[in-house]
Design a protein around this motif. Structure first.
Motif, PDB file in Angstrom:
ATOM      1  N   THR A  32       0.862  -1.180   0.000  1.00  0.00           N
ATOM      2  CA  THR A  32       0.000   0.000   0.000  1.00  0.00           C
ATOM      3  C   THR A  32       0.899   1.230   0.000  1.00  0.00           C
ATOM      4  O   THR A  32       2.106   1.133  -0.190  1.00  0.00           O
ATOM      5  CB  THR A  32      -0.926   0.028   1.224  1.00  0.00           C
ATOM      6  N   ASP A  33       0.307   2.394   0.264  1.00  0.00           N
ATOM      7  CA  ASP A  33       1.098   3.617   0.327  1.00  0.00           C
ATOM      8  C   ASP A  33       1.812   3.764   1.668  1.00  0.00           C
ATOM      9  O   ASP A  33       2.525   4.745   1.883  1.00  0.00           O
ATOM     10  CB  ASP A  33       0.218   4.843   0.050  1.00  0.00           C
ATOM     11  N   THR A  34       1.616   2.807   2.578  1.00  0.00           N
ATOM     12  CA  THR A  34       2.368   2.813   3.835  1.00  0.00           C
ATOM     13  C   THR A  34       3.185   1.531   3.914  1.00  0.00           C
ATOM     14  O   THR A  34       4.331   1.501   3.520  1.00  0.00           O
ATOM     15  CB  THR A  34       1.436   2.959   5.048  1.00  0.00           C
ATOM     16  N   SER A  35       2.588   0.453   4.400  1.00  0.00           N
ATOM     17  CA  SER A  35       3.316  -0.811   4.529  1.00  0.00           C
ATOM     18  C   SER A  35       2.545  -1.928   3.832  1.00  0.00           C
ATOM     19  O   SER A  35       1.527  -1.692   3.188  1.00  0.00           O
ATOM     20  CB  SER A  35       3.528  -1.139   6.013  1.00  0.00           C
ATOM     21  N   TRP A  36       3.042  -3.156   3.980  1.00  0.00           N
ATOM     22  CA  TRP A  36       2.386  -4.320   3.368  1.00  0.00           C
ATOM     23  C   TRP A  36       1.165  -4.723   4.189  1.00  0.00           C
ATOM     24  O   TRP A  36       1.165  -4.631   5.421  1.00  0.00           O
ATOM     25  CB  TRP A  36       3.361  -5.492   3.296  1.00  0.00           C
ATOM     26  N   VAL A  37       0.109  -5.154   3.513  1.00  0.00           N
ATOM     27  CA  VAL A  37      -1.094  -5.614   4.195  1.00  0.00           C
ATOM     28  C   VAL A  37      -1.424  -7.037   3.761  1.00  0.00           C
ATOM     29  O   VAL A  37      -1.041  -7.476   2.679  1.00  0.00           O
ATOM     30  CB  VAL A  37      -2.318  -4.704   3.916  1.00  0.00           C
ATOM     31  N   ILE A  38      -2.126  -7.738   4.637  1.00  0.00           N
ATOM     32  CA  ILE A  38      -2.675  -9.060   4.326  1.00  0.00           C
ATOM     33  C   ILE A  38      -4.187  -8.925   4.335  1.00  0.00           C
ATOM     34  O   ILE A  38      -4.767  -8.337   5.261  1.00  0.00           O
ATOM     35  CB  ILE A  38      -2.210 -10.105   5.346  1.00  0.00           C
ATOM     36  N   THR A  39      -4.831  -9.464   3.311  1.00  0.00           N
ATOM     37  CA  THR A  39      -6.252  -9.217   3.126  1.00  0.00           C
ATOM     38  C   THR A  39      -7.042 -10.500   2.922  1.00  0.00           C
ATOM     39  O   THR A  39      -6.507 -11.532   2.512  1.00  0.00           O
ATOM     40  CB  THR A  39      -6.484  -8.310   1.896  1.00  0.00           C
ATOM     41  N   CYS A  40      -8.341 -10.393   3.200  1.00  0.00           N
ATOM     42  CA  CYS A  40      -9.300 -11.438   2.843  1.00  0.00           C
ATOM     43  C   CYS A  40     -10.526 -10.762   2.264  1.00  0.00           C
ATOM     44  O   CYS A  40     -10.696  -9.546   2.374  1.00  0.00           O
ATOM     45  CB  CYS A  40      -9.665 -12.286   4.063  1.00  0.00           C
ATOM     46  N   ALA A  41     -11.386 -11.550   1.627  1.00  0.00           N
ATOM     47  CA  ALA A  41     -12.626 -11.011   1.072  1.00  0.00           C
ATOM     48  C   ALA A  41     -13.620 -10.764   2.199  1.00  0.00           C
ATOM     49  O   ALA A  41     -13.766 -11.576   3.110  1.00  0.00           O
ATOM     50  CB  ALA A  41     -13.218 -11.983   0.060  1.00  0.00           C
ATOM     51  N   LEU A  42     -14.306  -9.631   2.149  1.00  0.00           N
ATOM     52  CA  LEU A  42     -15.297  -9.299   3.166  1.00  0.00           C
ATOM     53  C   LEU A  42     -16.368 -10.376   3.284  1.00  0.00           C
ATOM     54  O   LEU A  42     -16.841 -10.679   4.385  1.00  0.00           O
ATOM     55  CB  LEU A  42     -15.939  -7.951   2.825  1.00  0.00           C
ATOM     56  N   SER A  43     -16.727 -11.001   2.172  1.00  0.00           N
ATOM     57  CA  SER A  43     -17.823 -11.968   2.166  1.00  0.00           C
ATOM     58  C   SER A  43     -17.389 -13.369   2.570  1.00  0.00           C
ATOM     59  O   SER A  43     -18.239 -14.258   2.682  1.00  0.00           O
ATOM     60  CB  SER A  43     -18.456 -12.022   0.778  1.00  0.00           C
ATOM     61  N   SER A  44     -16.095 -13.587   2.788  1.00  0.00           N
ATOM     62  CA  SER A  44     -15.609 -14.936   3.078  1.00  0.00           C
ATOM     63  C   SER A  44     -15.483 -15.164   4.583  1.00  0.00           C
ATOM     64  O   SER A  44     -14.574 -14.628   5.223  1.00  0.00           O
ATOM     65  CB  SER A  44     -14.249 -15.171   2.411  1.00  0.00           C
ATOM     66  N   ARG A  45     -16.356 -15.958   5.138  1.00  0.00           N
ATOM     67  CA  ARG A  45     -16.296 -16.280   6.565  1.00  0.00           C
ATOM     68  C   ARG A  45     -14.984 -16.995   6.898  1.00  0.00           C
ATOM     69  O   ARG A  45     -14.351 -16.718   7.917  1.00  0.00           O
ATOM     70  CB  ARG A  45     -17.491 -17.159   6.938  1.00  0.00           C
ATOM     71  N   GLN A  46     -14.565 -17.905   6.032  1.00  0.00           N
ATOM     72  CA  GLN A  46     -13.324 -18.622   6.269  1.00  0.00           C
ATOM     73  C   GLN A  46     -12.130 -17.669   6.229  1.00  0.00           C
ATOM     74  O   GLN A  46     -11.217 -17.742   7.056  1.00  0.00           O
ATOM     75  CB  GLN A  46     -13.133 -19.726   5.232  1.00  0.00           C
ATOM     76  N   GLY A  47     -12.132 -16.752   5.259  1.00  0.00           N
ATOM     77  CA  GLY A  47     -11.053 -15.784   5.166  1.00  0.00           C
ATOM     78  C   GLY A  47     -10.974 -14.887   6.389  1.00  0.00           C
ATOM     79  O   GLY A  47      -9.880 -14.592   6.884  1.00  0.00           O
TER      80      GLY A  47
END
Length: 231
Positions: A32-47
């Motif tokens: 990103t414009d700051t640091s690295w991020v880890i993401t999941c999908a908002l709709s994914s309960r498992q994520g």
């Protein structure tokens, strides 16, 4: 696990693969414009379960909903006119805004407090992934302390959300120690449970975002960061 990209012109096949992994409950990291991020999908309960388990954070304000526009923020959070104007002024940029979550957002994220942090990064990768996935991403800052979570990796995705143990809504968020942030994408490869790193080949300056709380009437600075405040 690592896909090398040109941020301003990401291969459609990589974006489609990222969206597929996210929709299936995977975790995807990118700059990103700051640091690295880890993401999941908002709709994914498992994520969502996997991301919470990996982060180890109990304060939901450490998590951020990444959006690609103010109108998308309005789909998930309550915004008045003055909040809209200020967010428009500060985005895209290194700011997280704590806003009142709409009921559907509370249910999707299974959060105890009706607040959520939202952000529009000034970096092309997040908007590109969100566009192809067609929904916001839930995210956490990637930290070196996550590398020590390997012994728990077998349980990723099969735990309930961590309980809310936070105190006052106005309590400040401590800054993330600079030495706990990553510079290069290759450094994230050994984080357990991470399915894909979108590596732009750049080294990030190990910054964290400025966090502003909009839920108390007056705007409260919860954590100083890369974005100046007041403006």
């Amino acid at each position: 696990m690592i896909s090398y990209i040109v941020p301003e012109n990401i291969d459609d096949r990589i974006l489609e693969r990222s969206a597929r992994l996210l929709s299936e409950g995977g975790l995807v990291a990118f700059p990103t414009d700051t640091s690295w991020v880890i993401t999941c999908a908002l709709s994914s309960r498992q994520g969502l379960k996997k991301l919470r388990r990996l982060s180890g954070e109990r304060d939901e304000r450490h998590f951020t909903l990444l959006c690609n526009s103010i109108s998308q923020i309005g789909d998930y959070c309550s915004l008045n006119n003055s909040q809209f104007r200020l967010i428009k002024k500060l985005t895209p940029g290194p700011y997280v805004f704590i806003l009142k979550a709409l009921l559907g957002t509370e249910k999707a994220l299974e959060i105890r407090r009706n607040e959520v942090g939202v952000r529009i990064p000034a970096h092309p990768v997040a908007p590109a992934v969100i566009r192809v996935l067609n929904e916001p991403l839930y995210s956490i800052t990637a930290k070196r302390s996550m590398l020590a979570a390997g012994s728990e990796s077998d349980n990723l995705g099969f735990t309930e959300p961590l309980p809310d143990e936070t105190g006052s809504n106005t309590a400040e968020l401590p800054p993330i120690p600079e030495e706990d942030l990553f510079e290069g994408g290759w450094e994230l490869e050994d984080i357990p449970g991470l399915d894909l790193v979108l590596d732009s080949g750049e080294e990030l300056p190990r910054l964290y975002s400025t966090v502003l709380d909009f839920t108390q009437g007056d705007i409260i600075l919860l954590r100083p960061g890369a974005g100046p405040w007041p403006v």
